[in-house]
Design a protein around this motif. Structure first.
Motif, PDB file in Angstrom:
ATOM      1  N   SER A  13     -47.132 -39.319 -45.231  1.00 39.24           N
ATOM      2  CA  SER A  13     -46.407 -40.407 -44.579  1.00 39.24           C
ATOM      3  C   SER A  13     -45.391 -41.029 -45.532  1.00 39.24           C
ATOM      4  O   SER A  13     -45.550 -40.994 -46.747  1.00 39.24           O
ATOM      5  N   TYR A  16     -47.224 -46.238 -47.323  1.00 36.26           N
ATOM      6  CA  TYR A  16     -48.585 -46.384 -47.811  1.00 36.26           C
ATOM      7  C   TYR A  16     -49.110 -47.655 -47.150  1.00 36.26           C
ATOM      8  O   TYR A  16     -48.493 -48.711 -47.251  1.00 36.26           O
ATOM      9  N   SER A  18     -52.536 -50.075 -46.789  1.00 38.88           N
ATOM     10  CA  SER A  18     -53.814 -50.348 -47.428  1.00 38.88           C
ATOM     11  C   SER A  18     -54.341 -51.690 -46.949  1.00 38.88           C
ATOM     12  O   SER A  18     -53.587 -52.640 -46.792  1.00 38.88           O
ATOM     13  N   LYS A  32     -46.216 -50.494 -48.178  1.00 41.07           N
ATOM     14  CA  LYS A  32     -45.335 -50.109 -49.279  1.00 41.07           C
ATOM     15  C   LYS A  32     -44.759 -48.745 -48.937  1.00 41.07           C
ATOM     16  O   LYS A  32     -45.311 -48.036 -48.090  1.00 41.07           O
ATOM     17  N   ARG A  34     -44.637 -45.003 -49.831  1.00 41.02           N
ATOM     18  CA  ARG A  34     -45.617 -44.166 -50.528  1.00 41.02           C
ATOM     19  C   ARG A  34     -45.009 -43.621 -51.813  1.00 41.02           C
ATOM     20  O   ARG A  34     -43.922 -43.048 -51.802  1.00 41.02           O
ATOM     21  N   THR A  35     -45.733 -43.791 -52.915  1.00 42.73           N
ATOM     22  CA  THR A  35     -45.274 -43.311 -54.224  1.00 42.73           C
ATOM     23  C   THR A  35     -46.236 -42.294 -54.822  1.00 42.73           C
ATOM     24  O   THR A  35     -45.992 -41.791 -55.916  1.00 42.73           O
ATOM     25  N   LYS A  38     -50.836 -37.226 -51.579  1.00 45.74           N
ATOM     26  CA  LYS A  38     -51.888 -37.476 -50.592  1.00 45.74           C
ATOM     27  C   LYS A  38     -53.290 -37.463 -51.205  1.00 45.74           C
ATOM     28  O   LYS A  38     -54.128 -38.262 -50.838  1.00 45.74           O
ATOM     29  N   ASN A  40     -54.427 -38.416 -54.072  1.00 45.87           N
ATOM     30  CA  ASN A  40     -54.317 -39.194 -55.311  1.00 45.87           C
ATOM     31  C   ASN A  40     -55.669 -39.599 -55.907  1.00 45.87           C
ATOM     32  O   ASN A  40     -55.797 -39.646 -57.122  1.00 45.87           O
ATOM     33  N   ARG A  70     -50.981 -39.177 -60.209  1.00 47.48           N
ATOM     34  CA  ARG A  70     -50.926 -39.411 -58.764  1.00 47.48           C
ATOM     35  C   ARG A  70     -49.513 -39.687 -58.269  1.00 47.48           C
ATOM     36  O   ARG A  70     -49.226 -39.547 -57.089  1.00 47.48           O
ATOM     37  N   ASP A  84     -40.295 -49.714 -53.871  1.00 45.42           N
ATOM     38  CA  ASP A  84     -41.486 -49.395 -53.089  1.00 45.42           C
ATOM     39  C   ASP A  84     -42.047 -50.626 -52.387  1.00 45.42           C
ATOM     40  O   ASP A  84     -42.786 -50.525 -51.421  1.00 45.42           O
TER      41      ASP A  84
END
Length: 178
Positions: A13, A16, A18, A32, A34-35, A38, A40, A70, A84
């Motif tokens: 995606s 991110y 969470s 955020k 995604r940095t 998947k 990680n 990651r 981000d």
């Protein structure tokens, strides 16, 4: 442009999402760009099991400064420039966050935060805050908690304005951003 770069760099995606602790302990979906890859969690666990120095750094800061297996290539750029964080504006528009406040903590960090959580959760979490303009990820976890408590107990509109202005400098300087 950021979304396309993320898609071209790695699978997964663009965002991110969470669960984080919001004001009064209410959970919300924190956004955020995604940095990370998947898988990680697996990458981190493997890396920390093989690297004692990195494991000690992780235990102290909950971050890895020099190398984090990651993080994707575009992710390193997004983190360094703080781009981000842009989707958190949506969290602000939904009333889950404010521009300035304590950072939104993960539910699993409750025990590590201790009694300070009662103070921190009085305020909405912010996109920026005192910890970010005081050293960001250069600070250990307990210092971050202490700064967030100080912010909440000493809040004023002027304090928020000063933090917002200092955030511009902190983002441009990129110190502690990784």
């Amino acid at each position: 442009i950021i979304s396309v770069a993320i898609r071209l760099d790695s699978k997964g995606s663009v965002f991110y999402v969470s669960k984080r602790l919001g004001q009064n302990g209410k959970l919300f979906n924190f956004l955020k760009f995604r940095t990370m890859y998947k898988d990680n969690d697996r990458l981190l666990k493997e890396y920390l099991s093989k690297n004692k120095e990195a494991r000690l750094e992780w235990e102290k800061y909950q971050k890895l400064k020099n190398f984090d297996p990651r993080v994707t290539r575009i992710g390193r750029f997004l983190r360094k420039t703080s781009l981000d964080e842009l989707p958190q504006i949506i969290n602000v528009l939904f009333g889950q966050m404010s521009l300035v406040g304590p950072r939104p903590y993960l539910p699993q960090e409750l025990e590590k935060i201790g009694d300070s959580i009662n103070t921190i959760l009085l305020a909405k979490p912010g996109i920026t805050g005192l910890w970010q303009v005081s050293g960001r990820n250069e600070l250990d976890f307990q210092t971050r908690v202490d700064l967030d408590c100080f912010y909440v107990t000493n809040w004023s509109l002027w304090f928020d304005i000063v933090i917002l202005l200092k955030t511009i400098y902190a983002v441009l300087k990129q110190k502690g951003a990784y």
